[in-house]
Design an enzyme around this catalytic site. Structure first.
Site, PDB file in Angstrom:
ATOM      1  N   GLN A  72      68.614  53.012  55.545  1.00 51.46           N
ATOM      2  CA  GLN A  72      69.362  53.897  56.435  1.00 51.46           C
ATOM      3  C   GLN A  72      70.791  53.383  56.616  1.00 51.46           C
ATOM      4  OE1 GLN A  72      68.190  56.809  57.528  1.00 51.46           O
ATOM      5  NE2 GLN A  72      70.026  57.315  58.683  1.00 51.46           N
ATOM      6  N   ASP A 101      67.473  58.504  47.900  1.00 52.15           N
ATOM      7  CA  ASP A 101      68.705  59.073  48.462  1.00 52.15           C
ATOM      8  C   ASP A 101      69.594  59.676  47.372  1.00 52.15           C
ATOM      9  OD1 ASP A 101      69.083  58.975  51.270  1.00 52.15           O
ATOM     10  OD2 ASP A 101      69.284  56.794  51.211  1.00 52.15           O
ATOM     11  N   LYS A 152      61.859  60.450  59.484  1.00 50.73           N
ATOM     12  CA  LYS A 152      61.543  60.331  58.057  1.00 50.73           C
ATOM     13  C   LYS A 152      60.119  59.825  57.873  1.00 50.73           C
ATOM     14  CE  LYS A 152      66.376  59.916  56.749  1.00 50.73           C
ATOM     15  NZ  LYS A 152      67.544  59.105  56.379  1.00 50.73           N
TER      16      LYS A 152
HETATM   17  N1  GUN Z   1      72.777  58.080  57.110  1.00 52.70           N
HETATM   18  C1  GUN Z   1      73.191  59.357  57.314  1.00 52.70           C
HETATM   19  N2  GUN Z   1      72.713  60.165  56.350  1.00 52.70           N
HETATM   20  C2  GUN Z   1      71.985  59.383  55.521  1.00 52.70           C
HETATM   21  C3  GUN Z   1      71.239  59.653  54.348  1.00 52.70           C
HETATM   22  O1  GUN Z   1      71.151  60.777  53.835  1.00 52.70           O
HETATM   23  N3  GUN Z   1      70.612  58.580  53.796  1.00 52.70           N
HETATM   24  C4  GUN Z   1      70.707  57.326  54.314  1.00 52.70           C
HETATM   25  N4  GUN Z   1      70.077  56.343  53.666  1.00 52.70           N
HETATM   26  N5  GUN Z   1      71.395  57.053  55.402  1.00 52.70           N
HETATM   27  C5  GUN Z   1      72.024  58.079  56.000  1.00 52.70           C
END
Ligand code: GUN
Length: 282
Positions: free
Chosen positions: A97, A120, A53
């Site tokens: 995350q 998100d 990311k």
């Molecule tokens: N963990 C797995 N997928 C995601 C996501 O799309 N966003 C976040 N913040 N954590 C995740």
């Protein structure tokens, strides 16, 4: 033989779109969007996702911050960190995350993020916005699935779409987005009786369960579009999806590989969401 939907190529195109947009924003506002990613603990999969990311943000020319907190951090400390970022005018997007250590409430953390910085799309006000059809931040993976469907030029109106998996992050929102495109949507899940009978009706099959090899070729309608959101490790440690690619590709019309399908799209759509939050804050 099903054609491959190349998520790497589509995600590269999206990231290039964002890169061009970021350059324009820099010229117009004298500042670029800034994404802040928080990781708690040392889950190796999460570390890879978070690194990717940040790398993607750097590629687009955005600013990025990575905050790494120990697994022992208290919920209170994490919430205080989020409050500080909410108040920080230099930060446009905040992503924590998931999963989080058990002593921290994920829901509390999600709700602590300012909805305008919730890249998100997990905050209840953004979830409500999605279900009410408001123009709001969409969760990255479902938005990425839709973008992949758009990349093959499919008209979803009146199509039978089956979503396997009912998570808040993927299954439920992707079903809503498919409904918005006038597909007839069926939700299937772990308690569905005779899953194969349900999936065989799908013109569009989206699978987001987290169970390797769940969908086999005999469960796919000939010519169907198969989107595999699964991210599993096989016995040899290789990344694999929920769809048994070898048996499904010969039956499908289109199919996403794992890796190289939905995965890269999640990150690309995160970049889009960060730009969106930046603009909403102007
Ligand atoms: N963990 C797995 N997928 C995601 C996501 O799309 N966003 C976040 N913040 N954590 C995740």
């Amino acid at each position: 033989m099903g054609k491959i939907i190349d998520g790497k190529a589509v995600s590269a195109a999206v990231k290039d779109e964002v890169r061009a947009e970021v350059a324009q924003l820099a010229a117009k506002y004298g500042r670029v969007p800034c994404l802040c990613v928080i990781i708690v603990g040392e889950n190796p999969a999460s570390q890879v996702y978070v690194r990717n990311k940040v790398k993607a943000a750097e590629y687009t020319g955005m600013g990025s911050r990575l905050i790494e907190l120990p697994a022992s951090v208290s919920e209170e400390e994490l919430l205080a960190q989020i409050a500080a970022l909410n108040a920080d005018a230099a930060v446009d997007g905040i992503l924590v995350q998931l999963p989080l250590p058990r002593h921290i409430s994920e829901q509390k953390v999600i709700e602590a993020i300012a909805p305008g910085k919730d890249v998100d799309g997990f905050h209840p006000s953004n979830v409500a916005g999605l279900w009410l059809g408001k123009d709001c931040v969409l969760p990255c993976t479902p938005a990425g699935v839709m973008r992949l469907l758009d990349s093959i030029g499919i008209d979803l109106s009146g199509k039978d779409a089956v979503v396997v998996g009912r998570s808040n992050i993927v299954g439920k929102p992707v079903a809503k987005l498919l409904m918005d495109r006038h597909a007839t949507v069926t939700m299937a899940h772990s308690r569905t009786v005779n899953l194969a009978e349900v999936t065989r009706k799908a013109d569009v099959l989206v699978v987001a369960v987290g169970k390797a090899g769940l969908i086999t070729g005999d469960m796919v309608k000939p010519g169907a579009v198969v989107i595999d959101v699964g991210m599993n490790r096989d016995s040899e440690g290789h990344l694999c999806g929920d769809v048994d690619f070898a048996s499904c590709q010969p039956v499908a019309g289109w199919i996403t590989p794992v890796p190289g399908g939905v995965g890269p799209m999640t990150i690309a759509m995160l970049m889009k969401n960060t730009v969106r939050c930046f603009l909403a804050g102007r």
